[in-house]
Enzyme design. Structure first.
Site, mmCIF file in Angstrom:
data_model
loop_
_atom_site.group_PDB
_atom_site.id
_atom_site.type_symbol
_atom_site.label_atom_id
_atom_site.label_comp_id
_atom_site.label_asym_id
_atom_site.label_seq_id
_atom_site.Cartn_x
_atom_site.Cartn_y
_atom_site.Cartn_z
ATOM 1 N N LYS A 1 -3.831 17.238 7.670
ATOM 2 C CA LYS A 1 -2.625 17.737 8.357
ATOM 3 C C LYS A 1 -1.781 16.613 8.948
ATOM 4 O O LYS A 1 -0.557 16.711 8.996
ATOM 5 C CB LYS A 1 -2.984 18.768 9.425
ATOM 6 C CG LYS A 1 -3.850 18.254 10.561
ATOM 7 C CD LYS A 1 -4.215 19.378 11.517
ATOM 8 C CE LYS A 1 -5.048 18.877 12.668
ATOM 9 N NZ LYS A 1 -6.369 18.347 12.241
ATOM 10 N N ARG B 1 -18.322 4.462 7.897
ATOM 11 C CA ARG B 1 -18.251 4.492 9.355
ATOM 12 C C ARG B 1 -19.036 5.678 9.917
ATOM 13 O O ARG B 1 -19.152 6.717 9.271
ATOM 14 C CB ARG B 1 -16.783 4.593 9.803
ATOM 15 C CG ARG B 1 -15.985 3.328 9.559
ATOM 16 C CD ARG B 1 -14.567 3.441 10.040
ATOM 17 N NE ARG B 1 -13.831 4.475 9.329
ATOM 18 C CZ ARG B 1 -12.516 4.478 9.160
ATOM 19 N NH1 ARG B 1 -11.779 3.495 9.641
ATOM 20 N NH2 ARG B 1 -11.906 5.446 8.521
#
Length: 214
Positions: A13, A160
């Site tokens: 988004k 990560r």
């Protein structure tokens, strides 16, 4: 044209919000950016927020709303804006609606970028970041020339902690609990539009443009 972007973390988004802002020449407003700007500028609201942040506490909703209303009162928001990352809860949405109503305004569109959890876990689990220069890649959608090695500087890539499946799932659980109810909230308000976020980025954007009007 006042737009709220909805969708789970990793649904894309934020990327779409930036593209909407560019196409329609309206600001892309992230509450994180507003917060940082107020703190850095040492505004009255920023100083109040800093007190909470220094204690490791969340900045209260009413303070965030005050910052947001200050931001959307600026000249560049005259034609509208895209909100990204706010509201996150029903009480925040209700407070925002009340603040806008006080100005005789309301949101025009709530766009939900809909992506199933399993797609998001796969998407984010495929991300890789360079430990040296910070460049990011994706094992499937944006692979490096040599597996595990950064194209830009030749250093090793890592997955990560934020992108590990168990971390992503925890973030999705929080989203379903706190933020997903906004979909029903804005549907009831008659401004909800849903787009299929599993399409490629161009098709997602084209779907949004069709909703907003060229």
């Amino acid at each position: 044209m006042k737009i709220i972007m909805l969708g789970a973390p990793g649904a894309g988004k934020g990327t779409q919000a930036k593209r909407i802002a560019k196409k329609y020449s309206i600001p892309h407003i992230s509450t994180g950016d507003i917060l940082r700007a107020n703190v850095k500028g040492e505004t009255e609201l920023g100083k109040k927020a800093q007190v909470f942040m220094n204690q490791g506490l969340l900045v209260p909703d009413d303070l965030v709303i005050d910052m947001l209303m200050d931001r959307i009162g600026q000249a560049d928001c005259e034609k509208g804006y895209v909100l990204d990352g706010f509201p996150r809860t029903i009480p925040q949405a209700e407070s925002l609606d009340a603040a806008l109503a006080g100005l005789g305004e309301k949101m025009d569109f709530a766009i939900d970028v809909d992506v199933p959890d399993e797609n998001i876990v796969k998407r984010m689990g495929g991300r890789r970041a360079c430990v040296n220069c910070g460049a990011t890649y994706h094992v499937e959608f944006n692979p490096t020339k040599t597996e595990g090695i950064c194209d830009a500087c030749g250093e090793k890539l890592i997955l990560r902690d934020d992108d590990k499946p168990e971390t992503v799932q925890k973030r999705l659980d929080v989203y379903h609990d706190q933020t997903q109810p906004l979909i029903a909230y804005y549907e009831k308000a008659g401004i909800l539009n849903t787009v299929d976020g599993t399409q490629n980025m161009e098709d997602v954007f084209e779907s949004i443009v069709q909703i907003l009007g060229a």
